[in-house]
Design a protein around this motif. Structure first.
Motif, short mmCIF file in Angstrom:
data_model
loop_
_atom_site.label_atom_id
_atom_site.label_comp_id
_atom_site.label_asym_id
_atom_site.label_seq_id
_atom_site.Cartn_x
_atom_site.Cartn_y
_atom_site.Cartn_z
N GLU A 68 6.81 -6.23 3.70
CA GLU A 68 6.28 -7.20 4.19
C GLU A 68 5.49 -8.34 2.98
O GLU A 68 4.97 -9.26 3.31
CB GLU A 68 4.94 -6.47 4.61
CG GLU A 68 5.17 -5.78 5.92
CD GLU A 68 5.88 -4.45 5.57
OE1 GLU A 68 6.23 -3.92 6.80
OE2 GLU A 68 5.65 -3.97 4.51
N ILE A 69 5.87 -7.94 1.72
CA ILE A 69 5.38 -8.75 0.66
C ILE A 69 6.00 -10.40 0.85
O ILE A 69 5.25 -11.47 0.74
CB ILE A 69 5.59 -8.19 -0.66
CG1 ILE A 69 4.66 -7.12 -0.97
CG2 ILE A 69 5.48 -9.39 -1.84
CD1 ILE A 69 4.97 -6.42 -2.44
N ARG A 115 0.85 -1.25 -0.26
CA ARG A 115 -0.07 -0.14 0.17
C ARG A 115 0.82 1.28 -0.11
O ARG A 115 0.45 2.56 -0.12
CB ARG A 115 -0.84 0.02 1.32
CG ARG A 115 -2.22 -0.99 1.38
CD ARG A 115 -2.79 -0.89 2.35
NE ARG A 115 -2.23 -1.64 3.42
CZ ARG A 115 -2.84 -2.25 4.34
NH1 ARG A 115 -3.95 -1.89 4.70
NH2 ARG A 115 -2.39 -2.82 5.36
N TRP A 116 2.08 1.10 0.12
CA TRP A 116 3.00 2.30 0.34
C TRP A 116 2.87 3.34 -0.66
O TRP A 116 2.80 4.29 -0.72
CB TRP A 116 4.41 1.90 0.77
CG TRP A 116 5.41 2.98 0.84
CD1 TRP A 116 6.20 3.58 -0.01
CD2 TRP A 116 5.88 3.81 1.92
NE1 TRP A 116 6.98 4.50 0.59
CE2 TRP A 116 6.55 4.82 1.76
CE3 TRP A 116 4.79 3.95 3.30
CZ2 TRP A 116 6.69 5.58 2.42
CZ3 TRP A 116 5.21 5.08 4.10
CH2 TRP A 116 6.17 5.61 3.78
N ASN A 117 3.17 2.85 -1.81
CA ASN A 117 3.29 3.81 -3.07
C ASN A 117 1.95 3.45 -3.92
O ASN A 117 2.10 3.06 -5.06
CB ASN A 117 4.80 3.50 -3.63
CG ASN A 117 5.08 4.72 -4.68
OD1 ASN A 117 4.13 5.41 -4.89
ND2 ASN A 117 5.98 4.47 -5.44
N VAL A 141 -6.75 -10.24 -4.47
CA VAL A 141 -5.60 -9.29 -4.16
C VAL A 141 -5.49 -9.10 -2.80
O VAL A 141 -6.50 -8.95 -1.89
CB VAL A 141 -6.23 -7.82 -4.72
CG1 VAL A 141 -5.42 -6.62 -4.37
CG2 VAL A 141 -6.47 -7.89 -6.26
N VAL A 142 -4.34 -9.25 -2.21
CA VAL A 142 -3.73 -9.29 -0.93
C VAL A 142 -3.04 -7.92 -0.77
O VAL A 142 -2.00 -7.89 -1.47
CB VAL A 142 -3.00 -10.33 -0.66
CG1 VAL A 142 -2.59 -10.28 0.88
CG2 VAL A 142 -3.85 -11.78 -0.81
N ARG A 143 -3.61 -7.20 0.10
CA ARG A 143 -2.52 -5.95 0.26
C ARG A 143 -1.98 -5.82 1.52
O ARG A 143 -2.36 -6.51 2.74
CB ARG A 143 -3.52 -4.48 0.44
CG ARG A 143 -4.39 -4.37 -1.01
CD ARG A 143 -5.18 -3.20 -1.04
NE ARG A 143 -6.02 -3.09 -2.11
CZ ARG A 143 -5.63 -2.59 -3.20
NH1 ARG A 143 -4.38 -1.78 -3.17
NH2 ARG A 143 -6.27 -2.22 -4.21
N LEU A 151 -1.20 -2.97 -10.46
CA LEU A 151 -2.25 -4.09 -10.16
C LEU A 151 -3.53 -3.91 -11.05
O LEU A 151 -3.87 -5.01 -11.54
CB LEU A 151 -2.96 -3.57 -8.77
CG LEU A 151 -4.38 -4.23 -8.24
CD1 LEU A 151 -3.74 -5.89 -8.09
CD2 LEU A 151 -4.90 -3.71 -6.94
N GLU A 152 -3.74 -2.65 -11.46
CA GLU A 152 -4.99 -2.68 -12.76
C GLU A 152 -4.46 -3.38 -13.77
O GLU A 152 -5.16 -4.42 -14.39
CB GLU A 152 -5.30 -1.47 -13.11
CG GLU A 152 -6.22 -0.60 -11.99
CD GLU A 152 -6.30 0.82 -12.50
OE1 GLU A 152 -6.17 1.09 -13.61
OE2 GLU A 152 -6.81 1.68 -11.49
#
Length: 79
Positions: free
Chosen positions: A60-61, A23-25, A52-54, A33-34
């Protein structure tokens, strides 16, 4: 002179797909993602088979990806 074009042929199975994003950038990540979702759906993957996992950021990925895999492959998980 001619240009050689090499194209792959993605033939999806009935599997499930996970896309893990940070989610950072958001400005950059949302476009990526799109594009990933669009590419999967254009190649025949049903939207209900895409998860989709945020997570907070890129660091953290690697921690979230194995959990996502477990969640998608087990029939029932306590989430």
């Amino acid at each position: 002179m001619s240009v050689e074009i090499i194209e792959g042929d993605l033939t999806p199975n009935d599997g499930k797909y996970a896309i893990v994003v940070g989610r950072w950038n958001a400005f950059v990540v949302e476009s990526l993602l799109e594009g990933a979702v669009d590419s999967l759906t254009r190649h025949g993957v049903e939207p209900e088979n895409i998860t989709v996992v945020r997570c907070p950021g890129a660091m953290e990925i690697p921690l979230v990806a194995p959990v996502s895999y477990t969640h998608l492959t087990l029939p029932t998980t306590p989430y």
